[in-house]
Scaffold this motif. Structure first.
Motif, short mmCIF file in Angstrom:
data_model
loop_
_atom_site.label_atom_id
_atom_site.label_comp_id
_atom_site.label_asym_id
_atom_site.label_seq_id
_atom_site.Cartn_x
_atom_site.Cartn_y
_atom_site.Cartn_z
N UNK A 338 -25.75 103.16 -42.89
CA UNK A 338 -26.37 102.21 -41.98
C UNK A 338 -25.62 100.89 -41.95
N UNK A 339 -24.85 100.60 -43.01
CA UNK A 339 -24.13 99.34 -43.08
C UNK A 339 -23.06 99.18 -42.02
N UNK A 340 -22.64 100.29 -41.40
CA UNK A 340 -21.59 100.23 -40.38
C UNK A 340 -22.14 100.12 -38.97
N UNK A 341 -23.43 100.20 -38.78
CA UNK A 341 -23.99 100.25 -37.44
C UNK A 341 -23.96 98.89 -36.76
N UNK A 342 -23.74 98.91 -35.45
CA UNK A 342 -23.65 97.67 -34.67
C UNK A 342 -24.97 96.91 -34.68
N UNK A 343 -26.09 97.65 -34.72
CA UNK A 343 -27.41 97.02 -34.62
C UNK A 343 -27.77 96.23 -35.88
N UNK A 344 -27.15 96.56 -37.00
CA UNK A 344 -27.47 95.86 -38.25
C UNK A 344 -26.64 94.58 -38.35
N UNK A 345 -27.28 93.42 -38.53
CA UNK A 345 -26.52 92.17 -38.60
C UNK A 345 -25.43 92.19 -39.68
N UNK A 346 -25.66 92.94 -40.77
CA UNK A 346 -24.72 92.93 -41.88
C UNK A 346 -23.30 93.28 -41.43
N UNK A 347 -23.16 94.24 -40.53
CA UNK A 347 -21.83 94.65 -40.08
C UNK A 347 -21.09 93.49 -39.44
N UNK A 348 -21.79 92.61 -38.75
CA UNK A 348 -21.17 91.47 -38.09
C UNK A 348 -20.76 90.40 -39.10
N UNK A 349 -21.55 90.24 -40.17
CA UNK A 349 -21.17 89.32 -41.23
C UNK A 349 -19.92 89.84 -41.94
N UNK A 350 -19.86 91.15 -42.15
CA UNK A 350 -18.68 91.72 -42.80
C UNK A 350 -17.43 91.51 -41.96
N UNK A 351 -17.55 91.71 -40.65
CA UNK A 351 -16.40 91.48 -39.76
C UNK A 351 -15.95 90.02 -39.83
N UNK A 352 -16.89 89.13 -39.78
CA UNK A 352 -16.54 87.70 -39.79
C UNK A 352 -15.86 87.32 -41.11
N UNK A 353 -16.34 87.84 -42.23
CA UNK A 353 -15.72 87.54 -43.51
C UNK A 353 -14.27 88.03 -43.56
N UNK A 354 -14.03 89.20 -43.01
CA UNK A 354 -12.67 89.73 -42.99
C UNK A 354 -11.78 88.88 -42.09
N UNK A 355 -12.29 88.46 -40.93
CA UNK A 355 -11.47 87.71 -39.99
C UNK A 355 -11.23 86.27 -40.44
N UNK A 356 -12.14 85.69 -41.20
CA UNK A 356 -11.91 84.34 -41.73
C UNK A 356 -10.64 84.31 -42.57
N UNK A 357 -10.38 85.39 -43.27
CA UNK A 357 -9.18 85.46 -44.10
C UNK A 357 -7.91 85.27 -43.27
N UNK A 358 -7.95 85.63 -42.00
CA UNK A 358 -6.75 85.59 -41.17
C UNK A 358 -6.61 84.31 -40.35
N UNK A 359 -7.53 83.39 -40.49
CA UNK A 359 -7.43 82.12 -39.78
C UNK A 359 -6.80 81.06 -40.67
N UNK A 360 -5.84 80.34 -40.12
CA UNK A 360 -5.14 79.27 -40.84
C UNK A 360 -4.46 79.77 -42.12
#
Length: 378
Positions: A338-360
């Protein structure tokens, strides 16, 4: 050393957290993030009216904060809500203008604070690999003005920005720190082309090409060829902001995972009752506190001498990159499929955490930078 926030900062955090919880819930945020604009102009105005943008700037520039811990408080709250409005670029561009701008350019900061104008930071280039001094875009003197030619990549909110802060080389070789200049470029200037797209973690960015863009003399920010120090100083505040945002996102991912472990049952018992999962969660909590400590260190060092400041910033970015990826992975694994589903907010937090690493600059870039700075200081 006392790391407790002042009463004003606590009040700001409480107000912003409450506003985000009531007005910027996940469903609203998801709708905004997937909209054609990639952010909400009315919501941006409401943030401005709350004074959130003003907290990012000094009183001399029309704000009422501007310290490293003010930036940290604001962006930690923004991270908790996965806010997609253009706070980061507003901070970086405003700081650059405050650092090197003339009187007329510094006056623009007021329009950023009240939300009436949006600015975008156009510095990264295709193939730059996070190297701040690697600038191929060229600016040539033409009469009293300048002629810009080049391309910039992943420019946040460029489609709807009123003005772009563009780095261009006026002298020197591609990797030289000396010879980089900064220019304020209207987005609708002739020769500016913007190709927008959606980002994987929500919101929009764009590729920007500059094809013989003619600018007046008043477009130059600071002295010609001396823009690197301004870039470094302004980006430093951006690093504090990103690291703080990551901590806010980590806190939410932690809370969601703990709640899931308490309520989800397996073999007739809550998942949180299994010792192996308790150990994994305890390790994760310690890691998040380590990340929080690195942000405190970076926020405290933002006004220090260059080497001390840049080492603390790079150390924080390395820590955030490593721990952010671990929090994302562990939270999803502990949730199961369930952690990978689009409907669960957690998946969006995980994406954001990964992408923060690539900024600056990502973890690897800042680890190499930290080592280089340490050797230089030895």
């Amino acid at each position: 050393m006392n790391f407790q926030h002042t009463e004003d900062r606590r009040m700001l955090a409480d107000t912003l957290n409450r506003f985000i919880a009531e007005q910027y819930g996940f469903e609203s945020r998801d709708k905004i993030a997937r909209s054609p604009e990639g952010f909400s102009a009315p919501m941006w105005q409401r943030f401005a009216e709350l004074g959130v943008i003003g907290a990012l700037f000094d009183e001399a520039d029309g704000g009422f904060g501007g310290q490293g811990f003010d930036v940290a408080v604001v962006f930690e709250s923004l991270g908790r809500g996965l806010v997609v409005e253009p706070f980061l670029d507003t901070l970086i561009v405003g700081r650059a203008l405050a650092h090197a701008g003339n009187e007329a350019q510094r006056a623009r900061i007021a329009s950023l604070i009240d939300g009436s104008q949006i600015a975008a930071f156009a510095h990264d280039e295709p193939g730059s690999h996070y190297e701040a001094a690697r600038v191929s875009t060229r600016a040539e003197k033409r009469g009293d003005g300048w002629l810009l030619q080049g391309a910039k990549g992943v420019v946040q909110h460029a489609e709807h920005a009123d003005v772009l802060l563009v780095s261009a080389r006026t002298s020197g070789a591609e990797f030289d720190e000396a010879g980089i200049s900064l220019f304020l470029v209207p987005r609708n200037a002739q020769g500016v082309r913007v190709f927008g797209y959606r980002k994987i973690d929500g919101g929009r960015a764009a590729e920007v090409t500059l094809d013989n863009v003619q600018l007046g003399a008043d477009a130059l920010v600071g002295a010609a060829g001396a823009g690197f120090a301004t870039l470094e100083q302004a980006s430093g505040y951006g690093l504090v902001a990103l690291a703080s945002e990551a901590v806010g996102a980590m806190d939410v991912a932690r809370d969601h995972t703990l709640e899931y472990l308490r309520t989800r049952k397996q073999f007739g018992a809550p998942l949180g009752s299994f010792q192996a999962l308790q150990h994994r969660m305890a390790d994760l909590l310690l890691e998040i506190e380590q990340a929080r400590s690195s942000v405190i260190n970076a926020a405290a060092a933002i006004g220090a001498a260059r080497v001390e400041r840049e080492r603390a910033l790079s150390a924080a970015k390395v820590t955030i990159g490593r721990i952010g990826a671990r929090v994302a992975e562990e939270a999803i694994q502990l949730h199961g499929g369930i952690g990978m589903t689009w409907e669960l907010p957690l998946a969006h937090y995980a994406k954001r955490l990964v992408m923060i690493d690539h900024q600056l600059g990502d973890e690897d870039h800042h680890l190499a930078r930290y080592i280089a700075l340490s050797r230089a200081a030895a």
